[in-house]
Design a protein around this motif. Structure first.
Motif, PDB file in Angstrom:
ATOM      1  N   GLU A 181       0.826  -1.202   0.000  1.00  0.00           N
ATOM      2  CA  GLU A 181       0.000   0.000   0.000  1.00  0.00           C
ATOM      3  C   GLU A 181       0.866   1.260   0.000  1.00  0.00           C
ATOM      4  OE1 GLU A 181      -2.911  -0.075  -0.734  1.00  0.00           O
ATOM      5  OE2 GLU A 181      -3.959  -1.782   0.129  1.00  0.00           O
ATOM      6  N   THR A 182       1.986   1.217   0.700  1.00  0.00           N
ATOM      7  CA  THR A 182       2.893   2.366   0.708  1.00  0.00           C
ATOM      8  C   THR A 182       3.463   2.608  -0.679  1.00  0.00           C
ATOM      9  OG1 THR A 182       3.455   1.996   3.040  1.00  0.00           O
ATOM     10  CG2 THR A 182       5.001   3.302   1.741  1.00  0.00           C
ATOM     11  N   LEU A 183       3.833   1.537  -1.363  1.00  0.00           N
ATOM     12  CA  LEU A 183       4.339   1.674  -2.736  1.00  0.00           C
ATOM     13  C   LEU A 183       3.259   2.225  -3.660  1.00  0.00           C
ATOM     14  CD1 LEU A 183       6.330  -1.671  -3.012  1.00  0.00           C
ATOM     15  CD2 LEU A 183       7.308   0.629  -2.855  1.00  0.00           C
ATOM     16  N   ALA A 184       2.023   1.753  -3.493  1.00  0.00           N
ATOM     17  CA  ALA A 184       0.935   2.253  -4.326  1.00  0.00           C
ATOM     18  C   ALA A 184       0.686   3.737  -4.065  1.00  0.00           C
ATOM     19  CB  ALA A 184      -0.334   1.437  -4.075  1.00  0.00           C
ATOM     20  N   ASP A 185       0.748   4.139  -2.804  1.00  0.00           N
ATOM     21  CA  ASP A 185       0.580   5.558  -2.472  1.00  0.00           C
ATOM     22  C   ASP A 185       1.683   6.410  -3.089  1.00  0.00           C
ATOM     23  OD1 ASP A 185      -1.679   5.011  -0.977  1.00  0.00           O
ATOM     24  OD2 ASP A 185      -0.649   5.076   0.958  1.00  0.00           O
ATOM     25  N   GLY A 186       2.897   5.880  -3.068  1.00  0.00           N
ATOM     26  CA  GLY A 186       4.035   6.642  -3.554  1.00  0.00           C
ATOM     27  C   GLY A 186       4.188   6.648  -5.064  1.00  0.00           C
ATOM     28  N   HIS A 187       3.482   5.734  -5.751  1.00  0.00           N
ATOM     29  CA  HIS A 187       3.599   5.625  -7.207  1.00  0.00           C
ATOM     30  C   HIS A 187       2.200   5.501  -7.812  1.00  0.00           C
ATOM     31  CE1 HIS A 187       7.477   4.296  -5.561  1.00  0.00           C
ATOM     32  NE2 HIS A 187       8.000   4.786  -6.667  1.00  0.00           N
ATOM     33  N   PRO A 188       1.389   6.537  -7.684  1.00  0.00           N
ATOM     34  CA  PRO A 188      -0.011   6.446  -8.140  1.00  0.00           C
ATOM     35  C   PRO A 188      -0.162   6.238  -9.632  1.00  0.00           C
ATOM     36  CG  PRO A 188       0.572   8.714  -7.580  1.00  0.00           C
ATOM     37  CD  PRO A 188       1.706   7.851  -7.098  1.00  0.00           C
ATOM     38  N   SER A 189       0.875   6.516 -10.411  1.00  0.00           N
ATOM     39  CA  SER A 189       0.770   6.312 -11.855  1.00  0.00           C
ATOM     40  C   SER A 189       0.942   4.850 -12.253  1.00  0.00           C
ATOM     41  CB  SER A 189       1.818   7.158 -12.585  1.00  0.00           C
ATOM     42  OG  SER A 189       3.141   6.725 -12.258  1.00  0.00           O
ATOM     43  N   LEU A 190       1.422   4.021 -11.325  1.00  0.00           N
ATOM     44  CA  LEU A 190       1.661   2.614 -11.627  1.00  0.00           C
ATOM     45  C   LEU A 190       0.466   1.775 -11.183  1.00  0.00           C
ATOM     46  CD1 LEU A 190       5.382   2.269 -10.455  1.00  0.00           C
ATOM     47  CD2 LEU A 190       4.525   2.630 -12.787  1.00  0.00           C
ATOM     48  N   PRO A 191       0.047   0.808 -11.991  1.00  0.00           N
ATOM     49  CA  PRO A 191      -1.127  -0.005 -11.658  1.00  0.00           C
ATOM     50  C   PRO A 191      -0.788  -1.165 -10.707  1.00  0.00           C
ATOM     51  CG  PRO A 191      -0.318  -0.643 -13.806  1.00  0.00           C
ATOM     52  CD  PRO A 191       0.556   0.490 -13.349  1.00  0.00           C
ATOM     53  N   LEU A 192      -0.282  -0.831  -9.524  1.00  0.00           N
ATOM     54  CA  LEU A 192       0.002  -1.900  -8.571  1.00  0.00           C
ATOM     55  C   LEU A 192      -1.280  -2.606  -8.149  1.00  0.00           C
ATOM     56  CD1 LEU A 192       2.644  -0.151  -8.486  1.00  0.00           C
ATOM     57  CD2 LEU A 192       2.892  -0.892  -6.121  1.00  0.00           C
ATOM     58  N   TRP A 193      -2.363  -1.834  -8.050  1.00  0.00           N
ATOM     59  CA  TRP A 193      -3.697  -2.382  -7.825  1.00  0.00           C
ATOM     60  C   TRP A 193      -4.549  -2.009  -9.046  1.00  0.00           C
ATOM     61  CZ3 TRP A 193      -3.896  -5.707  -4.008  1.00  0.00           C
ATOM     62  CH2 TRP A 193      -3.111  -5.522  -2.869  1.00  0.00           C
ATOM     63  N   PRO A 194      -5.631  -2.745  -9.310  1.00  0.00           N
ATOM     64  CA  PRO A 194      -6.485  -2.397 -10.453  1.00  0.00           C
ATOM     65  C   PRO A 194      -7.010  -0.963 -10.366  1.00  0.00           C
ATOM     66  CG  PRO A 194      -7.040  -4.580  -9.622  1.00  0.00           C
ATOM     67  CD  PRO A 194      -6.085  -3.976  -8.637  1.00  0.00           C
ATOM     68  N   ARG A 195      -7.217  -0.346 -11.510  1.00  0.00           N
ATOM     69  CA  ARG A 195      -7.719   1.028 -11.550  1.00  0.00           C
ATOM     70  C   ARG A 195      -9.170   1.119 -11.103  1.00  0.00           C
ATOM     71  NH1 ARG A 195      -3.081   3.925 -11.734  1.00  0.00           N
ATOM     72  NH2 ARG A 195      -1.882   3.565 -13.654  1.00  0.00           N
ATOM     73  N   ASP A 196      -9.971   0.145 -11.503  1.00  0.00           N
ATOM     74  CA  ASP A 196     -11.390   0.140 -11.136  1.00  0.00           C
ATOM     75  C   ASP A 196     -11.540  -0.093  -9.629  1.00  0.00           C
ATOM     76  OD1 ASP A 196     -14.372  -0.246 -11.995  1.00  0.00           O
ATOM     77  OD2 ASP A 196     -13.898  -1.973 -10.711  1.00  0.00           O
ATOM     78  N   ALA A 197     -12.393   0.696  -8.980  1.00  0.00           N
ATOM     79  CA  ALA A 197     -12.507   0.650  -7.517  1.00  0.00           C
ATOM     80  C   ALA A 197     -12.966  -0.713  -7.009  1.00  0.00           C
ATOM     81  CB  ALA A 197     -13.460   1.740  -7.037  1.00  0.00           C
ATOM     82  N   ARG A 198     -13.947  -1.305  -7.670  1.00  0.00           N
ATOM     83  CA  ARG A 198     -14.430  -2.606  -7.211  1.00  0.00           C
ATOM     84  C   ARG A 198     -13.392  -3.696  -7.443  1.00  0.00           C
ATOM     85  NH1 ARG A 198     -20.935  -3.449  -8.033  1.00  0.00           N
ATOM     86  NH2 ARG A 198     -21.573  -1.695  -6.703  1.00  0.00           N
ATOM     87  N   GLN A 199     -12.753  -3.654  -8.590  1.00  0.00           N
ATOM     88  CA  GLN A 199     -11.699  -4.627  -8.857  1.00  0.00           C
ATOM     89  C   GLN A 199     -10.525  -4.426  -7.897  1.00  0.00           C
ATOM     90  OE1 GLN A 199     -11.950  -7.303 -11.108  1.00  0.00           O
ATOM     91  NE2 GLN A 199     -14.038  -6.548 -10.839  1.00  0.00           N
ATOM     92  N   ARG A 200     -10.232  -3.200  -7.565  1.00  0.00           N
ATOM     93  CA  ARG A 200      -9.167  -2.927  -6.598  1.00  0.00           C
ATOM     94  C   ARG A 200      -9.521  -3.508  -5.233  1.00  0.00           C
ATOM     95  NH1 ARG A 200      -8.818   1.902  -7.859  1.00  0.00           N
ATOM     96  NH2 ARG A 200      -9.975   2.955  -6.196  1.00  0.00           N
ATOM     97  N   ALA A 201     -10.770  -3.334  -4.828  1.00  0.00           N
ATOM     98  CA  ALA A 201     -11.207  -3.902  -3.548  1.00  0.00           C
ATOM     99  C   ALA A 201     -11.137  -5.423  -3.570  1.00  0.00           C
ATOM    100  CB  ALA A 201     -12.627  -3.437  -3.234  1.00  0.00           C
ATOM    101  N   ARG A 202     -11.513  -6.029  -4.703  1.00  0.00           N
ATOM    102  CA  ARG A 202     -11.452  -7.492  -4.800  1.00  0.00           C
ATOM    103  C   ARG A 202     -10.008  -7.977  -4.761  1.00  0.00           C
ATOM    104  NH1 ARG A 202     -15.174 -10.969  -6.538  1.00  0.00           N
ATOM    105  NH2 ARG A 202     -16.429  -9.663  -5.136  1.00  0.00           N
ATOM    106  N   ALA A 203      -9.120  -7.285  -5.470  1.00  0.00           N
ATOM    107  CA  ALA A 203      -7.712  -7.680  -5.460  1.00  0.00           C
ATOM    108  C   ALA A 203      -7.134  -7.577  -4.044  1.00  0.00           C
ATOM    109  CB  ALA A 203      -6.909  -6.790  -6.420  1.00  0.00           C
ATOM    110  N   ARG A 204      -7.495  -6.533  -3.325  1.00  0.00           N
ATOM    111  CA  ARG A 204      -7.029  -6.404  -1.944  1.00  0.00           C
ATOM    112  C   ARG A 204      -7.598  -7.520  -1.073  1.00  0.00           C
ATOM    113  NH1 ARG A 204      -7.600   0.110  -2.219  1.00  0.00           N
ATOM    114  NH2 ARG A 204      -5.369   0.620  -2.272  1.00  0.00           N
ATOM    115  N   SER A 205      -8.838  -7.911  -1.331  1.00  0.00           N
ATOM    116  CA  SER A 205      -9.430  -9.012  -0.565  1.00  0.00           C
ATOM    117  C   SER A 205      -8.665 -10.308  -0.788  1.00  0.00           C
ATOM    118  CB  SER A 205     -10.898  -9.199  -0.971  1.00  0.00           C
ATOM    119  OG  SER A 205     -11.670  -8.073  -0.636  1.00  0.00           O
TER     120      SER A 205
END
Length: 225
Positions: free
Chosen positions: A74-98
């Motif tokens: 999560e720290t890397l994602a915060d620091g590199h918002p241009s990189l798709p470390l998590w999916p761009r779509d909010a629901r898909q991002r939530a599912r990937a985190r799950s």
């Protein structure tokens, strides 16, 4: 940034942020600490400078320590918002985190009975575990179903289309499937092979195979050779 890790052959937790950063070209210095679980060892003394948890990995950002793989991701994602470390779509991002959190907190039977050992070929151990540990079979069935569902929804090649943090999270599972010859569906096996061939994971595997460092605590089923 500096990333403190353990032996690449064994350290599944270290593998996750390392391959994620390597895949996305996030610059860092690697600091590898040889596993030594003896109280007061150099391993524990060095980690004590940065984390009370006493475990790898630890990410240092200008001297500030972040530990635990989810916190690092999560720290890397915060620091590199241009990189798709998590999916761009909010629901898909939530599912990937799950799914990443499920790996983080679960599958203890698979992790304990089949510890990561990249250089090893242990089909006999895998067969014995499957015959005697139903919890391991249940873990594999859940992982297989999860991977099939994700790939069917995304169309692949990775769980949410392009490689991301959740794929890095399941990279050590792919290593276990190979080392212990654990049975999964063709879809899951093909995904595991794609993981192994992806740039960051392939680089980690190559380094692990070059270590030749036997840690007896991580190989209770084998003798030193």
């Amino acid at each position: 940034m500096q990333l403190y890790i353990g032996n690449k052959n064994y350290s599944s937790w270290s593998m996750r942020p390392w391959v994620l950063m390597r895949h996305f070209g996030i610059a860092f210095d690697e600091i590898k600490l040889r596993f030594d679980f003896t109280p007061g060892s150099a391993f524990y003394r060095e980690l004590a400078r940065y984390t009370p948890a006493g475990r790898v990995p630890v990410l240092l950002i200008d001297g500030f320590a972040v530990w635990d793989t989810l916190a690092i991701a999560e720290t890397l994602a915060d620091g590199h918002p241009s990189l798709p470390l998590w999916p761009r779509d909010a629901r898909q991002r939530a599912r990937a985190r799950s799914l990443a959190a499920e790996m983080h907190a679960g599958f203890s039977a698979l992790r304990s009975h089949c510890p990561m050992n990249i250089e090893a070929t242990l089909p006999d151990i895998g067969a014995r575990v499957l015959a005697t540990e139903p919890a391991v079979r249940r873990d594999l069935e859940r992982i297989d179903a999860m991977w099939n569902d994700g790939l069917a929804a995304s169309g692949g090649p990775f769980l949410f289309g392009e490689f991301g943090a959740v794929d890095a999270y399941y990279a050590p599972v792919a290593m276990r499937l190979r080392s212990y010859a654990l049975p999964v569906s063709e879809v899951a096996q093909a995904y595991a092979q794609r993981l192994a061939a992806s740039p960051g994971i392939a680089a980690w595997i190559a380094d692990a195979l070059a270590e030749h460092d036997f840690i007896v605590e991580d190989e209770p089923y084998r003798s030193a050779r």
